[in-house]
Design an enzyme around this catalytic site. Structure first.
Site, PDB file in Angstrom:
ATOM      1  N   LYS A   1     -51.781-147.596-122.141  1.00 29.95           N
ATOM      2  CA  LYS A   1     -52.482-146.545-121.399  1.00 29.95           C
ATOM      3  C   LYS A   1     -51.499-145.739-120.554  1.00 29.95           C
ATOM      4  CE  LYS A   1     -54.448-146.387-117.377  1.00 29.95           C
ATOM      5  NZ  LYS A   1     -54.130-144.999-116.989  1.00 29.95           N
TER       6      LYS A   1
ATOM      7  N   GLU B   1     -42.403-146.588 -99.502  1.00 31.74           N
ATOM      8  CA  GLU B   1     -41.986-145.754-100.627  1.00 31.74           C
ATOM      9  C   GLU B   1     -42.676-144.394-100.485  1.00 31.74           C
ATOM     10  OE1 GLU B   1     -43.423-146.824-104.635  1.00 31.74           O
ATOM     11  OE2 GLU B   1     -41.343-146.568-105.258  1.00 31.74           O
TER      12      GLU B   1
END
Ligand code: NAI
Ligand code: MG
Length: 501
Positions: free
Chosen positions: A206, A411
């Protein structure tokens, strides 16, 4: 947005007027890649069992170009029933064909995919830049050639697994469920599919919901290469589709690249099962610059490490640790270099910094940058003009941030650098390792011995010396700590798809 802070403004304007004049004298004419030969279908179905099929629930979603906000195509959204169909197709292909096929025969198919990617390199690069916003320079010179190289490399392993595992008995795992992110859409598909096929597994993959198109073009390539039906199935969809793949009882192995949060969720969801798992998650890499380094070379590496590709790289050098004695000169050189970065149309061959992948990601970057300002760090953003349409963020850095600031810990996944200082190698190591992540690091110094000394003590899966963001299929990639586990690429990467006695 696009502004520079008041305290920086005067000095930058004075210092950079010469640079800007120089830049104006050498203004580049637009050099956009032609798109008239590119075919993007208005609608894409699911690729299951070698056939293109509508999703059972009849749902579709749109993928847009983040640089123009234009809709590029409608894409099928796979539901749990479609996932079940794809897993069944992959199981049949595994039991009846792929696991029985000789390695040398599997190699031919994998090699064919590599050649087809090379033949269609231009089209793949353009679609990658349109769908995801990354500069054509990157997709043309990095993503697509590396994707082809990955298939080529693994075609070579398919008939040599006895040597890879030194004669130990080994067998494939079965059906691999693979879920990938939006930052390197085609390359991540290659990283996942190539080793799985080489080792004799079949695949349900996916792609991310914002960048499905090159995975769908890869499905077309796989169809043209006449892989046995069901060996590779491509399902488009969002998080729910990914969760349905991860929790499907007949999937033997999950390989996931993406956020740490989702990685943890997947790990929990398969706890207590016999499913094998590899996770490649986030990073907060330290790029460490010693005073004895070639500073211009280091600045180029810093820029490549965080600004090219908009910082949409899990191993981006998002923390810069500079030896205190050279802090000011590095900051000055970095500002000079930032003046010459070209931000804009991802399809322009001169563009260095493209569009932010999605509105959501832009929101996340803005939120963290605001947090940095509120926490008292000083912000500098390159004075670039941002296009009106699309999602953009200027190359930015912070100085004066403490190690506990969010911009030093989290992050950001955008073109935002946090600069901190150190005085001794020990302090650099301590600061570099002071993170929950451990994906990568960079070391810049004139002394090779220093690189080896540092590299053995840095807790990071990949360490670059006097360079940054270099990849090769033969070199294993993966993290320490919350950056995940398992390796992709190299001989070590084969272990992720093989049961070795
Ligand atoms: P994400 O982790 O949500 O998406 C990655 C993939 O996982 C996509 O294909 C998505 O559809 C799928 N997914 C989402 N929820 C799932 C679930 N519950 N079960 C199974 N699959 C699921 O990442 P997102 O939201 O696009 O980005 C968020 C942050 O993650 C970024 O800001 C960045 O910090 C980080 N990130 C890290 C990447 C890396 O390469 N390590 C890549 C992309 C994002
Ligand atoms: Mg898109």
């Amino acid at each position: 947005m696009g502004q520079i802070t008041r305290s920086e403004k005067d000095s930058v304007e004075k210092r950079s007027s010469a640079a800007l004049d120089f830049g104006a004298a050498w203004e580049y004419a637009p050099a956009p890649e032609a798109t008239d030969h590119i075919r993007i279908d208005p609608k894409y179905e699911l690729f299951i069992g070698g056939k293109w099929r509508a999703p059972r629930a009849g749902k579709y979603f749109q993928t847009i170009s983040p640089s123009t906000e234009q809709v590029l195509a409608e894409v099928a959204e796979a539901g749990a029933e479609d996932v079940d169909d794809a897993v069944k197709a992959a199981r049949q292909a595994y039991d009846n064909v792929w696991s029985k096929m000789r390695g040398a025969e599997r190699a031919k198919y994998i090699f064919r995919i590599s050649r087809a990617i090379q033949e269609k390199a231009r089209e793949l690069a353009i679609v990658e830049s349109m769908d995801g916003g990354k500069p054509i320079k990157e997709s043309r010179d990095v993503d697509v050639p590396l994707a082809a190289a990955h298939f080529f490399y693994h075609a070579g392993w398919a008939d040599k697994l006895d040597y890879a595992f030194q004669g130990r008995p080994h067998r494939p795992l079965g059906v691999a469920g693979q879920i990938i992110p939006w930052n390197f859409p085609l390359l991540m598909a290659a990283w996942k599919i190539a080793p799985a096929l080489a080792c004799g597994n079949t695949v349900v993959l996916k792609p991310a919901e914002t960048t499905p198109l090159t995975a769908l073009l890869l499905a077309q390539i796989i169809e043209e290469c006449e892989l046995p039906p069901g060996v590779v199935n491509i399902l488009t969809g969002a998080g729910a589709t990914g969760a349905a793949i991860a929790s499907h009882p007949d999937v033997d192995k999950i390989a996931f690249t993406g956020s740490t949060g989702v990685g943890k969720r997947i790990q929990k969801s398969i706890a207590g099962t016999t499913k094998r798992l590899t996770l490649e998650l986030g990073g907060k890499a330290a790029n460490i610059v010693f005073g004895d380094a070639s500073l211009d070379q280091a600045v180029e590496g810093i820029v490549r490490g965080i600004y090219f590709n908009q910082g949409h790289v899990c191993c981006a050098g998002s923390r810069l640790l500079v030896e205190e004695s050279v802090h000011d000169v590095i900051v000055r050189k970095l500002k000079d270099r930032m003046m010459t970065l070209r931000l804009g149309d991802p399809l322009d061959k001169n563009t260095d910094v493209g569009a932010i992948n999605s509105k959501m990601q832009l929101g996340k970057i803005r939120e963290l940058v605001e947090a940095g300002e509120q926490e008292g760090a000083e912000r500098y953003s390159a004075p670039v003009k941002l296009p009106e349409k699309g999602y953009w963020f200027p190359p930015t850095f912070f100085t004066g941030a403490g190690q506990s600031c969010r911009i030093a810990r989290e992050e950001i996944f955008g073109p935002v650098l946090t600069i901190m200082t150190f005085r001794t190698p020990d302090e650099a190591i301590e600061k570099a390792n002071n993170t929950m992540y451990g994906l990568s690091a960079g070391i810049w110094t004139d002394k090779g011995s220093k690189i080896f000394h540092m590299a053995t003590r840095l807790k990071a899966g990949v360490i670059w010396g006097n360079t940054y963001n270099k990849f090769d299929p033969s070199s294993p990639f993966g993290g320490y700590k919350e950056s995940g586990f398992g390796r992709e690429g190299g001989r070590q990467g084969l272990l992720a798809y093989t049961d070795v006695e």
